[in-house]
Design an enzyme around this catalytic site. Structure first.
Site, PDB file in Angstrom:
ATOM      1  N   GLU A   1      27.829  35.780  37.617  1.00  0.00           N
ATOM      2  CA  GLU A   1      29.210  35.789  37.016  1.00  0.00           C
ATOM      3  C   GLU A   1      29.269  36.915  36.197  1.00  0.00           C
ATOM      4  O   GLU A   1      28.407  37.774  35.641  1.00  0.00           O
ATOM      5  CB  GLU A   1      29.260  34.712  35.841  1.00  0.00           C
ATOM      6  N   HIS A   2      30.466  37.703  36.275  1.00  0.00           N
ATOM      7  CA  HIS A   2      30.621  38.942  35.723  1.00  0.00           C
ATOM      8  C   HIS A   2      29.716  39.999  36.389  1.00  0.00           C
ATOM      9  O   HIS A   2      29.676  41.016  35.830  1.00  0.00           O
ATOM     10  CB  HIS A   2      30.499  38.867  34.205  1.00  0.00           C
TER      11      HIS A   2
ATOM     12  N   ASP B   1      36.748  36.759  44.403  1.00  0.00           N
ATOM     13  CA  ASP B   1      37.724  35.551  44.502  1.00  0.00           C
ATOM     14  C   ASP B   1      38.443  35.641  46.114  1.00  0.00           C
ATOM     15  O   ASP B   1      38.262  34.906  46.821  1.00  0.00           O
ATOM     16  CB  ASP B   1      38.744  35.535  43.516  1.00  0.00           C
TER      17      ASP B   1
ATOM     18  N   GLU C   1      46.229  41.781  43.360  1.00  0.00           N
ATOM     19  CA  GLU C   1      46.048  41.279  41.953  1.00  0.00           C
ATOM     20  C   GLU C   1      46.125  42.277  40.883  1.00  0.00           C
ATOM     21  O   GLU C   1      46.545  42.137  39.774  1.00  0.00           O
ATOM     22  CB  GLU C   1      44.953  40.468  42.137  1.00  0.00           C
TER      23      GLU C   1
ATOM     24  N   SER D   1      43.278  29.993  42.036  1.00  0.00           N
ATOM     25  CA  SER D   1      44.542  29.789  42.697  1.00  0.00           C
ATOM     26  C   SER D   1      45.465  30.888  43.118  1.00  0.00           C
ATOM     27  O   SER D   1      46.046  31.166  43.972  1.00  0.00           O
ATOM     28  CB  SER D   1      45.616  28.845  41.765  1.00  0.00           C
TER      29      SER D   1
HETATM   30  P1  ADP Z   1      43.399  31.341  38.378  1.00  0.00           P
HETATM   31  O1  ADP Z   1      43.608  32.075  39.537  1.00  0.00           O
HETATM   32  O2  ADP Z   1      42.229  31.058  37.899  1.00  0.00           O
HETATM   33  O3  ADP Z   1      44.047  29.908  38.959  1.00  0.00           O
HETATM   34  P2  ADP Z   1      45.486  32.829  37.492  1.00  0.00           P
HETATM   35  O4  ADP Z   1      46.007  33.016  36.120  1.00  0.00           O
HETATM   36  O5  ADP Z   1      45.152  34.135  37.883  1.00  0.00           O
HETATM   37  O6  ADP Z   1      44.740  31.706  37.354  1.00  0.00           O
HETATM   38  O7  ADP Z   1      46.616  32.466  38.414  1.00  0.00           O
HETATM   39  C1  ADP Z   1      47.722  31.468  38.208  1.00  0.00           C
HETATM   40  C2  ADP Z   1      49.109  31.888  38.654  1.00  0.00           C
HETATM   41  O8  ADP Z   1      49.151  31.823  40.143  1.00  0.00           O
HETATM   42  C3  ADP Z   1      50.057  30.996  38.316  1.00  0.00           C
HETATM   43  O9  ADP Z   1      50.451  31.225  37.012  1.00  0.00           O
HETATM   44  C4  ADP Z   1      51.161  31.142  39.246  1.00  0.00           C
HETATM   45  O10 ADP Z   1      52.045  32.554  39.038  1.00  0.00           O
HETATM   46  C5  ADP Z   1      50.386  31.377  40.532  1.00  0.00           C
HETATM   47  N1  ADP Z   1      50.278  30.179  41.277  1.00  0.00           N
HETATM   48  C6  ADP Z   1      49.187  29.330  41.289  1.00  0.00           C
HETATM   49  N2  ADP Z   1      49.325  28.104  42.082  1.00  0.00           N
HETATM   50  C7  ADP Z   1      50.738  28.348  42.588  1.00  0.00           C
HETATM   51  C8  ADP Z   1      51.494  27.415  43.129  1.00  0.00           C
HETATM   52  N3  ADP Z   1      51.062  26.166  43.591  1.00  0.00           N
HETATM   53  N4  ADP Z   1      52.735  27.778  43.362  1.00  0.00           N
HETATM   54  C9  ADP Z   1      53.263  29.031  42.868  1.00  0.00           C
HETATM   55  N5  ADP Z   1      52.588  29.919  42.119  1.00  0.00           N
HETATM   56  C10 ADP Z   1      51.303  29.446  41.989  1.00  0.00           C
HETATM   57 MG    MG Z   2      43.372  34.187  39.317  1.00  0.00          MG
END
Ligand code: ADP
Ligand code: MG
Length: 369
Positions: A17-18, A154, A142, A109
């Site tokens: 991690e990191h 990721d 990103e 995500s």
């Molecule tokens: P992580 O990558 O850890 O889940 P992040 O803050 O990097 O968190 O990314 C989350 C962002 O990705 C959300 O705020 C949104 O903008 C986008 N996102 C994630 N899932 C969806 C989805 N199902 N539909 C649209 N945008 C999404």
């Molecule tokens: Mg993210």
């Protein structure tokens, strides 16, 4: 081909991690939760983006692509721009996005969206870009469009994951090696704090800078060292005075130890010694809390709650920190008990309901239609 559907998964990281932005080692895996995009060619020059889960859509002309005020769209736009640096889209296209990866829980995500879009556009328009290049393009998206100076882990994991395997990625050389994760009587469960403290992204960027300061201090005596990956504890002890620069010292110590721990953890996998592997996860948590200082009370509480349970052989906070999930390796027969007990204890401590995800390790990005 007029249309394509691609599924790109979220990821977990077993250990390491990191370390990615320090050119070190990580050990991620792709999971069953994924982002799915369908991209259809159009006859005009429009790019239409539809986020089904958010019930939101926007459109923009290919020639007028620029950062959007709509947050989610930037993860897609950021990827399109990377293609446009070296390729031309012959037509516009419509993108439909869905995902069952919880947002902001630390399962990436965002990277899953970027990777699904990158993979699908590459196939649909037959650009012939290899998967590693796609990962780098998704990472750039990103960095440039979400403003997160993330490492490569990721996006790499979402594209390169393999069912029931973890991938050791050397973030310096981009060489990688798969190791089977033989969980047998155990399973992986994530406990989601559902918290994201506001400092997460600013502290992330601060940690990157602190590591860079450490490298420049080490360089005063070891000019050949360009990143913490190329340093060791002896060099650190010689160049960074722990009482004069305790923060820089601790950050570097954690990273150097974590890189060694990650490599040693893969030896545990080869020897099928899951207990030794789990011990290292606890050690990582300790380092992230005490030396790297990216944990928080909720994450520490969750790890403390399982630490002395013999049915939990490893646990740690996962991801950038200041919220998100812990990752736990738990005996299958005791799983329900551990979930119930931890949820009760967490509710008592924080007043919050604990969300959990049982995780399977699955293949990385692939076409589904
Ligand atoms: P992580 O990558 O850890 O889940 P992040 O803050 O990097 O968190 O990314 C989350 C962002 O990705 C959300 O705020 C949104 O903008 C986008 N996102 C994630 N899932 C969806 C989805 N199902 N539909 C649209 N945008 C999404
Ligand atoms: Mg993210």
């Amino acid at each position: 081909m007029q249309s394509i559907t691609v599924k790109a998964p979220g990821r977990i990281n077993l250990i390491g991690e990191h370390t990615d932005y320090n050119n070190g080692f990580v050990l991620p895996a792709a999971i069953q939760k994924a982002a799915t995009v369908t991209i259809e060619k159009r006859v005009d020059r429009l790019v239409l983006m539809n986020a089904v889960d958010l019930n939101d859509s926007i459109s923009i002309l290919l020639e007028e692509i620029k950062p959007s005020e709509i947050h989610w769209a930037n993860y897609i736009i950021g990827v399109i721009v990377q293609f446009q640096k070296n390729h031309n889209f012959p037509t516009g296209f419509s993108i439909t996005l869905k995902s069952d990866i919880p947002m902001g829980a630390g399962l990436s995500s965002s990277a899953a969206i970027e990777c699904a879009v990158a993979y699908a556009l590459n196939e649909l328009f037959a650009f012939g870009i290899d998967k590693m290049e796609l990962a780098l393009m998704a990472q750039k998206a990103e960095q440039e469009y979400a403003g997160v100076q993330c490492g490569i882990m990721d996006q790499f994991a979402s594209l390169f994951g393999k069912k029931d395997q973890v991938v050791l990625l050397d973030c310096k050389t981009m060489e990688y090696q798969y190791f089977p994760l033989l969980l047998e009587d155990y399973t992986i469960v994530l406990f989601d704090t559902q918290i994201k403290h506001a400092l997460a992204s600013s502290e992330y960027n601060t940690r990157r800078l602190e590591c860079e300061v450490g490298v420049s201090m080490i360089q005063t005596k070891f000019a050949q060292v360009n990143c913490l990956r190329e340093a060791n504890l002896d060099m650190l002890n010689e160049c960074v005075n722990a009482s004069l620069h305790p923060i820089v010292y601790n950050r570097c110590k954690y990273v150097i130890e974590e890189m060694e721990r990650t490599l040693a953890a893969t030896e545990n996998l080869v020897a099928n010694d899951l207990a030794a592997f789990g011990e290292k996860m606890f050690a990582t948590h300790e380092g992230l809390t005490k030396l790297y200082e990216v944990s928080c009370v909720e994450l520490d509480a969750l790890v403390a709650m399982v630490k002395n349970k013999k049915e939990v052989i490893g646990a740690r906070m996962m991801g950038g920190g200041f919220g998100g999930c812990t990752i736990n390796i738990v005996k299958k027969t005791e799983l329900n008990k551990v979930i119930v007990n931890t949820s009760d204890a967490y509710k008592q401590k924080t007043g919050k309901d604990l969300v959990h995800y049982i995780v399977n390790i699955e293949d990385g990005a692939h076409i589904t239609n």
